[in-house]
Design a protein around this motif. Structure first.
Motif: not given
Length: 311
Positions: A217-241
């Motif tokens: 969480s310390k990165y906020g939304s500023d994460f290093p971009l992956p070199q491997d194109q099969t890796v995706r960075i996604i935000e999961v919104p607040k939700r109830v489960v």
């Protein structure tokens, strides 16, 4: 009456310094000058006679270098051992969730950053949580099974490489929990976070599973971009489960059975219902060497409030 010029010599007393006559003072001054010249003359002689510095041989230079490298290696080794001890302590002294039964009481999870959530309600069959938003690094798993050893290992390694430095800035990030495997369909280009657990999910139309790491969480939304194109960075919104915890090793068959049981139990839920299109997610909190009865796994299904409950 006596004349004053007759008695004047008897009035003055010789002083203590009367012995320093002008001639004696000149002799002292001459002596000082001679001694000064002697000191001045000897100074270059002494420096001229000092032994020259001995040149260091190639062998001595190599020995000195070996000792310097050994000292540096010792410092690095001590630092690595200290870091290893700190990492090991996270697994040797795990933390525990609040348990509802004996099975959950035996479960333990590593002391790593994990998802932030608030328990809204506890039932006999499940727990309802409000989970804060988070980011994941996600990859599609090979094959149609979510928990076969080969496919899971391959996907785990792809995500671990990204987390441990295979990114555009070659930055090593901290491991988190859980690893999430899910069937949830994610649109292409949606941004995901990396956190723990590792999550595996299934893409509904393509019969593919997704595995994801929760990002620190310390990165906020500023994460290093992956070199491997099969890796995706996604935000999961607040939700109830709705969540059910279980121990042991996860299999596809067990996930199916527990999903059916959870969906049946949620039919009688008064406040929430299963969100349309929601599919199961499986969270795994422990490394492979953890004993089966100490492992904590969870299945989760996203919920939404019933209209009458919201009113």
């Amino acid at each position: 009456m006596m004349r004053l010029d007759k008695i004047q010599p008897t009035v003055h007393r010789p002083s203590a310094f009367s012995g320093f006559t002008p001639s004696l003072g000149s002799r002292v001054g001459s002596t000082v000058k001679v001694m000064s010249r002697m000191v001045t003359d000897k100074a270059p002689a002494s420096s001229a006679t000092s032994p020259p510095k001995r040149a260091v041989s190639a062998f001595e230079a190599r020995v000195s270098l070996v000792f310097a490298l050994a000292a540096q290696t010792t410092n690095v080794s001590q630092r690595l051992l200290r870091d290893l001890a700190n990492e090991t302590a996270r697994y040797v002294f795990p933390k525990r969730f609040e348990s509802r039964n004996l099975e959950e009481a035996l479960m333990a999870v590593p002391d790593l950053e994990t998802l932030k959530f608030k328990v809204l309600n506890r039932r006999d069959e499940y727990e309802i949580r409000e989970v804060e938003s988070y980011f994941i690094a996600e990859t599609t798993m090979p094959g149609k099974a979510g928990f076969d050893f080969s496919g899971a290992s391959q996907s785990f390694n792809v995500l671990a490489e990204y987390l441990f430095g295979k990114n555009m800035v070659q930055e090593k990030m901290e491991m988190t929990t859980p690893v999430i495997t899910s069937k949830t369909r994610q649109p292409v280009g949606e941004k995901m976070d990396m956190t723990t657990p590792v999550i595996t999910k299934k893409v509904e139309d393509e019969e593919k599973w997704q595995m994801s790491f929760v990002l620190p969480s310390k990165y906020g939304s500023d994460f290093p971009l992956p070199q491997d194109q099969t890796v995706r960075i996604i935000e999961v919104p607040k939700r109830v489960v709705a969540v059910v915890a279980f121990s042991g090793f996860v299999t596809d068959e067990e996930v199916k059975q527990r999903e059916v049981t959870l969906r049946a139990a949620l039919r009688s839920e008064r406040e929430f219902k299963v969100k349309e299109g929601a599919s199961v997610e499986v969270a795994q909190y422990n490394p492979p060497f953890t004993l089966p009865f100490n492992r904590r796994n969870e299945i989760a299904i996203e919920l939404e409030r019933k209209v009458e409950a919201a009113a």
